[in-house]
Design an enzyme around this catalytic site. Structure first.
Site, PDB file in Angstrom:
ATOM      1  N   SER A 177       0.853  -1.187   0.000  1.00  0.00           N
ATOM      2  CA  SER A 177       0.000   0.000   0.000  1.00  0.00           C
ATOM      3  C   SER A 177       0.891   1.239   0.000  1.00  0.00           C
ATOM      4  O   SER A 177       1.735   1.382  -0.882  1.00  0.00           O
ATOM      5  CB  SER A 177      -0.953  -0.028   1.200  1.00  0.00           C
ATOM      6  OG  SER A 177      -1.898   1.020   1.112  1.00  0.00           O
ATOM      7  N   THR A 178       0.760   2.119   0.977  1.00  0.00           N
ATOM      8  CA  THR A 178       1.537   3.359   1.004  1.00  0.00           C
ATOM      9  C   THR A 178       3.033   3.064   0.973  1.00  0.00           C
ATOM     10  O   THR A 178       3.539   2.332   1.802  1.00  0.00           O
ATOM     11  CB  THR A 178       1.201   4.171   2.268  1.00  0.00           C
ATOM     12  OG1 THR A 178      -0.208   4.307   2.378  1.00  0.00           O
ATOM     13  CG2 THR A 178       1.848   5.545   2.215  1.00  0.00           C
ATOM     14  N   ASP A 224      -4.487  -4.712   6.184  1.00  0.00           N
ATOM     15  CA  ASP A 224      -4.926  -5.523   5.055  1.00  0.00           C
ATOM     16  C   ASP A 224      -3.818  -6.497   4.656  1.00  0.00           C
ATOM     17  O   ASP A 224      -2.671  -6.089   4.457  1.00  0.00           O
ATOM     18  CB  ASP A 224      -5.291  -4.631   3.864  1.00  0.00           C
ATOM     19  CG  ASP A 224      -5.949  -5.398   2.736  1.00  0.00           C
ATOM     20  OD1 ASP A 224      -6.644  -6.392   3.023  1.00  0.00           O
ATOM     21  OD2 ASP A 224      -5.783  -4.993   1.563  1.00  0.00           O
ATOM     22  N   HIS A 265      -2.665  -1.147  -3.241  1.00  0.00           N
ATOM     23  CA  HIS A 265      -3.784  -0.214  -3.093  1.00  0.00           C
ATOM     24  C   HIS A 265      -3.532   1.007  -3.976  1.00  0.00           C
ATOM     25  O   HIS A 265      -2.597   1.772  -3.731  1.00  0.00           O
ATOM     26  CB  HIS A 265      -3.927   0.231  -1.630  1.00  0.00           C
ATOM     27  CG  HIS A 265      -4.249  -0.898  -0.698  1.00  0.00           C
ATOM     28  ND1 HIS A 265      -3.977  -0.836   0.653  1.00  0.00           N
ATOM     29  CD2 HIS A 265      -4.827  -2.107  -0.908  1.00  0.00           C
ATOM     30  CE1 HIS A 265      -4.374  -1.962   1.225  1.00  0.00           C
ATOM     31  NE2 HIS A 265      -4.893  -2.747   0.300  1.00  0.00           N
ATOM     32  N   MET A 294      -0.179   1.239   5.243  1.00  0.00           N
ATOM     33  CA  MET A 294      -0.932   1.583   6.444  1.00  0.00           C
ATOM     34  C   MET A 294      -2.029   0.553   6.679  1.00  0.00           C
ATOM     35  O   MET A 294      -2.621   0.027   5.741  1.00  0.00           O
ATOM     36  CB  MET A 294      -1.572   2.969   6.277  1.00  0.00           C
ATOM     37  CG  MET A 294      -2.215   3.522   7.527  1.00  0.00           C
ATOM     38  SD  MET A 294      -0.972   3.953   8.771  1.00  0.00           S
ATOM     39  CE  MET A 294      -2.041   4.457  10.123  1.00  0.00           C
TER      40      MET A 294
END
Length: 346
Positions: A162-163, A280, A188, A277
């Site tokens: 993600s991030t 997930d 993401h 973050m």
């Protein structure tokens, strides 16, 4: 009470500066300390105000956002959230900015879309950026690919991020040989970005990288990126499946959905969870490990945000934590058709 995150808003449009500032000021944990119309003005305000986070427009006069970001990341690394248009040019520059070191990006409102809706997650992204680890920009060195490498044709590699994942995935896939393990990736990312991201990865990797399509066959040398938007990426009977379903853990596509589907395959498998973050992917990676998979997690020191890998590690889903530069070699060892011969001593 914690100190509000201090934000500098940089955009050449007075209207956009006002909209972004208004949205951020609705959050009591954020303080907009200044605005700038171009990078030259922003440079002076950074020195004067010392903000915690900058929101940065992509297209501006005097110096575009990417050029300015590169200067920031070389001379004064700090968290930056890009604010881009949804044009192809805007998407390409934003992806380049994420590669350079921007923490995240948010799209400007499309015609007819209220700013409050378009910028709904801007405040959260700014607060995540304030807690992120930002490192000086370094030139990525081309790595020699192992031309003799052969992946186990039955092995499935699943990666979630993600991030900070753009930079991490570029690092890993640039080291993959042409005969890399069959790979599925959920990062993401908005729908407008994933196809361009896959194309960017394809250019820097010896493997073939594409956005996943329903029914695409898993095979060595192929890497599939989950498309953003309305579907989750799953694996079933040796093929990619795009499944329309509600978000999971607030995300669609979801890393957990991908990992759980891989855990159900009767094949050798490896799961990798990278910077991001939230949590997930943690339960899905645990399911993979319990099904016999080898599992890796990015370590705290090299994560932009040590959230997803932390959640997975604390759950017992991660077999080994490694710094980012060591993840690609570890993956290739785990997914090889046969044990790799040790390198001769020099």
């Amino acid at each position: 009470m914690s100190t509000p995150v201090r934000v500098l808003v940089v955009d050449d449009s007075a209207t956009m500066r006002s909209l972004i500032s208004a949205v951020l000021r609705r959050d009591p944990d954020i303080s907009v300390v200044g605005t700038a119309a171009d990078p030259l003005e922003a440079r002076a305000l950074i020195k004067e105000l010392n903000p915690d986070v900058i929101t940065l427009d992509v297209e501006m006069p005097n110096m575009n956002g990417l050029e300015f970001l590169e200067k920031i990341m070389r001379l004064r690394p700090m968290p930056v959230v890009m604010v881009s248009t949804l044009t192809q040019a805007g998407t390409d520059v934003t992806l380049a900015a994420l590669e350079v070191g921007a923490v995240d990006a948010v799209a400007k409102p499309a015609p007819g879309v209220p700013p409050q809706e378009a910028f709904a997650d801007l405040g959260e992204k700014v607060k995540i950026a304030a807690r992120s680890r930002v490192r000086p920009l370094e030139t990525r060195e081309a790595r020699a690919l192992d031309s003799g490498y052969r992946a186990d044709p039955d092995h499935i590699l699943a990666i979630g991020s993600s991030t900070g994942g753009v930079e991490a995935l570029l690092n890993i896939l640039s080291a993959f040989p042409a005969d890399c393990p069959a790979t599925v990736v959920t990062q993401h990312m908005p729908a407008s970005f994933t196809r361009s991201f896959a194309a960017r990865l394809d250019k820097i990797s010896a493997a073939t990288v594409t956005e996943a399509t329903d029914g695409a066959p898993l095979a060595p040398g192929r890497v599939y990126i989950a498309p953003g938007g309305e579907h989750h990426l799953e694996v079933s009977k040796g093929r990619c499946r795009l499944v329309a379903a509600d978000p999971v853990n607030g995300h669609r596509p979801s890393v957990d959905v991908l990992f759980h589907s891989v855990a159900g395959q009767a094949r050798p498998m490896t799961g990798v969870i990278l910077t991001g973050m939230g949590k997930d992917g943690a339960k899905g990676l645990l399911a993979m490990r319990q099904a016999g998979a080898r599992t890796l997690g990015q370590d705290e020191a090299t994560c932009v945000v040590y959230g997803m890998p932390r959640a997975a590690f604390e759950l017992g889903a991660v077999e080994r934590q490694l710094p980012l530069p060591r993840i690609a070699p570890a993956i290739l060892d785990l997914c090889a058709a046969s044990p790799r011969a040790p390198k001769p001593a020099i």
